[in-house]
Design a protein around this motif. Structure first.
Motif, PDB file in Angstrom:
ATOM      1  N   MET A 143     -52.552  31.020 -91.642  1.00  0.00           N
ATOM      2  CA  MET A 143     -52.463  31.622 -91.244  1.00  0.00           C
ATOM      3  C   MET A 143     -51.588  32.343 -92.184  1.00  0.00           C
ATOM      4  SD  MET A 143     -53.162  33.324 -89.090  1.00  0.00           S
ATOM      5  CE  MET A 143     -54.737  32.966 -87.897  1.00  0.00           C
ATOM      6  N   ASP A 144     -51.358  33.738 -92.589  1.00  0.00           N
ATOM      7  CA  ASP A 144     -50.128  33.871 -93.741  1.00  0.00           C
ATOM      8  C   ASP A 144     -48.839  34.142 -93.513  1.00  0.00           C
ATOM      9  OD1 ASP A 144     -51.850  33.956 -96.342  1.00  0.00           O
ATOM     10  OD2 ASP A 144     -52.626  34.997 -95.625  1.00  0.00           O
ATOM     11  N   LEU A 145     -48.925  34.383 -92.223  1.00  0.00           N
ATOM     12  CA  LEU A 145     -47.494  34.893 -91.534  1.00  0.00           C
ATOM     13  C   LEU A 145     -47.628  35.023 -89.680  1.00  0.00           C
ATOM     14  CD1 LEU A 145     -46.980  38.231 -92.518  1.00  0.00           C
ATOM     15  CD2 LEU A 145     -45.629  36.532 -93.240  1.00  0.00           C
ATOM     16  N   ARG A 171     -49.905  28.035 -93.675  1.00  0.00           N
ATOM     17  CA  ARG A 171     -49.635  28.200 -95.484  1.00  0.00           C
ATOM     18  C   ARG A 171     -48.616  28.033 -95.650  1.00  0.00           C
ATOM     19  NH1 ARG A 171     -54.530  32.932 -94.876  1.00  0.00           N
ATOM     20  NH2 ARG A 171     -56.009  31.490 -94.976  1.00  0.00           N
ATOM     21  N   PRO A 172     -48.537  26.924 -97.088  1.00  0.00           N
ATOM     22  CA  PRO A 172     -47.286  26.744 -97.917  1.00  0.00           C
ATOM     23  C   PRO A 172     -46.926  27.963 -98.278  1.00  0.00           C
ATOM     24  CG  PRO A 172     -49.013  25.237 -98.149  1.00  0.00           C
ATOM     25  CD  PRO A 172     -49.636  26.536 -97.491  1.00  0.00           C
ATOM     26  N   GLY A 173     -45.593  28.658 -97.915  1.00  0.00           N
ATOM     27  CA  GLY A 173     -45.382  30.057 -98.106  1.00  0.00           C
ATOM     28  C   GLY A 173     -44.918  30.541 -96.832  1.00  0.00           C
ATOM     29  N   GLY A 174     -45.715  30.576 -96.048  1.00  0.00           N
ATOM     30  CA  GLY A 174     -46.103  31.247 -95.155  1.00  0.00           C
ATOM     31  C   GLY A 174     -44.668  31.568 -94.251  1.00  0.00           C
ATOM     32  N   LEU A 175     -44.541  32.513 -93.729  1.00  0.00           N
ATOM     33  CA  LEU A 175     -43.258  33.335 -92.583  1.00  0.00           C
ATOM     34  C   LEU A 175     -43.550  32.965 -91.166  1.00  0.00           C
ATOM     35  CD1 LEU A 175     -41.776  36.235 -94.201  1.00  0.00           C
ATOM     36  CD2 LEU A 175     -40.975  34.162 -94.271  1.00  0.00           C
ATOM     37  N   VAL A 235     -35.475  22.797 -88.397  1.00  0.00           N
ATOM     38  CA  VAL A 235     -35.647  22.170 -89.662  1.00  0.00           C
ATOM     39  C   VAL A 235     -36.167  20.513 -89.326  1.00  0.00           C
ATOM     40  CG1 VAL A 235     -33.069  23.177 -90.121  1.00  0.00           C
ATOM     41  CG2 VAL A 235     -33.342  21.222 -89.062  1.00  0.00           C
ATOM     42  N   GLY A 236     -35.928  21.027 -87.952  1.00  0.00           N
ATOM     43  CA  GLY A 236     -37.415  19.109 -87.131  1.00  0.00           C
ATOM     44  C   GLY A 236     -38.151  18.939 -87.645  1.00  0.00           C
ATOM     45  N   VAL A 237     -39.559  20.395 -87.876  1.00  0.00           N
ATOM     46  CA  VAL A 237     -40.540  20.095 -88.015  1.00  0.00           C
ATOM     47  C   VAL A 237     -40.664  20.456 -89.731  1.00  0.00           C
ATOM     48  CG1 VAL A 237     -40.852  21.042 -85.363  1.00  0.00           C
ATOM     49  CG2 VAL A 237     -40.435  22.361 -87.217  1.00  0.00           C
ATOM     50  N   GLY A 238     -39.459  20.963 -90.236  1.00  0.00           N
ATOM     51  CA  GLY A 238     -39.756  20.904 -91.509  1.00  0.00           C
ATOM     52  C   GLY A 238     -39.493  22.399 -92.141  1.00  0.00           C
ATOM     53  N   LEU A 239     -39.406  23.235 -91.648  1.00  0.00           N
ATOM     54  CA  LEU A 239     -39.172  24.687 -91.614  1.00  0.00           C
ATOM     55  C   LEU A 239     -38.653  25.094 -91.930  1.00  0.00           C
ATOM     56  CD1 LEU A 239     -41.140  26.307 -88.661  1.00  0.00           C
ATOM     57  CD2 LEU A 239     -42.191  26.249 -90.725  1.00  0.00           C
ATOM     58  N   VAL A 240     -38.104  26.092 -92.957  1.00  0.00           N
ATOM     59  CA  VAL A 240     -36.663  26.174 -93.649  1.00  0.00           C
ATOM     60  C   VAL A 240     -36.247  27.778 -93.040  1.00  0.00           C
ATOM     61  CG1 VAL A 240     -35.526  26.753 -95.717  1.00  0.00           C
ATOM     62  CG2 VAL A 240     -38.165  25.475 -95.980  1.00  0.00           C
ATOM     63  N   LEU A 241     -35.050  27.389 -93.194  1.00  0.00           N
ATOM     64  CA  LEU A 241     -34.520  28.715 -91.910  1.00  0.00           C
ATOM     65  C   LEU A 241     -33.551  29.108 -93.210  1.00  0.00           C
ATOM     66  CD1 LEU A 241     -33.368  29.718 -89.029  1.00  0.00           C
ATOM     67  CD2 LEU A 241     -31.772  28.486 -89.854  1.00  0.00           C
ATOM     68  N   GLU A 242     -34.063  30.777 -93.259  1.00  0.00           N
ATOM     69  CA  GLU A 242     -33.938  31.222 -93.809  1.00  0.00           C
ATOM     70  C   GLU A 242     -32.515  33.055 -94.283  1.00  0.00           C
ATOM     71  OE1 GLU A 242     -37.213  33.208 -95.879  1.00  0.00           O
ATOM     72  OE2 GLU A 242     -37.801  31.803 -97.232  1.00  0.00           O
ATOM     73  N   ASP A 243     -33.301  33.030 -92.307  1.00  0.00           N
ATOM     74  CA  ASP A 243     -31.595  33.485 -91.821  1.00  0.00           C
ATOM     75  C   ASP A 243     -31.823  33.773 -90.341  1.00  0.00           C
ATOM     76  OD1 ASP A 243     -29.671  35.912 -91.729  1.00  0.00           O
ATOM     77  OD2 ASP A 243     -31.535  37.639 -92.493  1.00  0.00           O
ATOM     78  N   ALA A 277     -38.952  30.049 -93.015  1.00  0.00           N
ATOM     79  CA  ALA A 277     -40.337  29.966 -93.831  1.00  0.00           C
ATOM     80  C   ALA A 277     -40.769  28.110 -93.914  1.00  0.00           C
ATOM     81  CB  ALA A 277     -40.651  29.873 -95.238  1.00  0.00           C
ATOM     82  N   LYS A 278     -42.044  28.237 -94.270  1.00  0.00           N
ATOM     83  CA  LYS A 278     -43.091  27.035 -94.675  1.00  0.00           C
ATOM     84  C   LYS A 278     -42.554  26.871 -95.855  1.00  0.00           C
ATOM     85  CE  LYS A 278     -47.389  24.460 -93.740  1.00  0.00           C
ATOM     86  NZ  LYS A 278     -48.452  24.058 -93.449  1.00  0.00           N
ATOM     87  N   SER A 279     -42.324  25.768 -96.361  1.00  0.00           N
ATOM     88  CA  SER A 279     -42.015  25.244 -97.520  1.00  0.00           C
ATOM     89  C   SER A 279     -43.002  25.322 -98.542  1.00  0.00           C
ATOM     90  CB  SER A 279     -40.982  24.305 -97.882  1.00  0.00           C
ATOM     91  OG  SER A 279     -41.545  23.128 -97.142  1.00  0.00           O
ATOM     92  N   GLY A 280     -42.825  25.673 -99.925  1.00  0.00           N
ATOM     93  CA  GLY A 280     -44.512  24.850-100.818  1.00  0.00           C
ATOM     94  C   GLY A 280     -44.623  26.522-101.094  1.00  0.00           C
TER      95      GLY A 280
END
Length: 280
Positions: A143-145, A171-175, A235-243, A277-280
């Motif tokens: 999934m992209d999003l 996918r990496p970079g997905g929101l 953040v515990g599952v590796g997602l980046v909090l953007e807002d 977002a998923k980093s990558g």
């Protein structure tokens, strides 16, 4: 068999609560109860809120913020999108009209039955998937999003399990963008009247809210997290909090929705939107 069978309804068409308590409720109990509740509540809920939700529209929250104005997901054209807790799937159909390749998922067969009816009546067909958000039947990085407009997260006992699944299928970079009850709502009475803005319980008490029927069976469970809990879960599952978005009441909007109202919305937030977002 209809999971809502024998679930008594109140005069307003929603499942009748024979009792209310604050007590622990695990993942299986929460999922079973909320599946039955939403199966039974689907007709009343959509009769009350369907005109506001629309048949192909993306409403993030009772404050009236819509994706057409917020653009929290960015350009969705050509993107593969998962909606978690789609209900009757108006958001997914809106995404489809915007050019996305959408999969709409919900725990409730009753809600998905209405989504299928609206797919047919609107001519906007999106694939519908019945599943638990903590066990998504989708491949890794497919999934992209992903998005969820009050869909599932307030009702699950382990949000980390859901977020981990979302991170897996992105996918990496997905929101992943999700709206939930603002944690500040928890200490106040469930009333739209601003005169009722008085603290009646602790913001820090995470004990679930549980409704039971006349036989003592659990029929509804809602879980509370603080703002910090949500941040740590993301953040515990590796997602980046953007807002973190706290929508203000839309000017001119007059609809009450449960404890949300224009008068109360002018004073305190009712919704928290996590933009990750998923980093990558």
């Amino acid at each position: 068999m209809d999971s809502s069978a024998n679930l008594p309804l109140a005069d307003d068409g929603y499942p009748a609560a024979g009792g209310v308590a604050r007590r622990p409720a695990g993942a299986e109990e929460s999922a079973r109860a909320n599946r039955r509740w939403w199966d039974a509540a689907a007709p009343a809920y959509l009769a009350e809120h369907g005109s506001d939700l629309g048949d192909a529209d993306f409403l993030w929250c009772p404050e009236g913020l819509r994706e057409a104005d917020a653009h929290l997901l960015g350009d969705v054209a050509g993107r593969r999108v998962l909606e978690i807790g789609c209900g009757s799937a108006p958001c997914a159909r809106w995404l489809r009209t915007a050019g996305a390749d959408v999969v709409a998922m919900d725990l409730s067969g009753g809600m998905l039955a209405r989504a299928a009816e609206l797919n047919r009546s609107t001519g906007i067909r999106v694939p519908l998937l019945q599943a638990d958000a903590s066990a998504l039947p989708l491949g890794d990085a497919t999934m992209d999003l992903a998005c969820s407009a009050f869909g599932g997260l307030p009702f699950v006992a382990d949000p980390g399990a859901v977020l981990a699944e979302v991170a897996r299928v992105l996918r990496p970079g997905g929101l992943f963008v999700a709206s939930v009850n603002h944690p500040l709502r928890w200490p106040f009475p469930d009333s739209p009247d601003p005169e009722d803005l008085r603290v009646v319980s602790s913001y820090f008490d995470r004990t679930p809210y549980v409704e039971t029927d006349g036989d003592g069976r659990t029929v509804y469970v809602e879980h509370h997290r603080t703002v910090g809990d949500w941040v740590r879960a993301v953040v515990g599952v590796g997602l980046v909090l953007e807002d973190l978005v706290e929508p203000e009441w839309t000017p001119g909007r007059k609809q009450n929705w449960g404890q949300w109202s224009p008068e109360r919305g002018a004073l305190v937030p009712g919704t928290l939107i996590l933009v990750t977002a998923k980093s990558g």
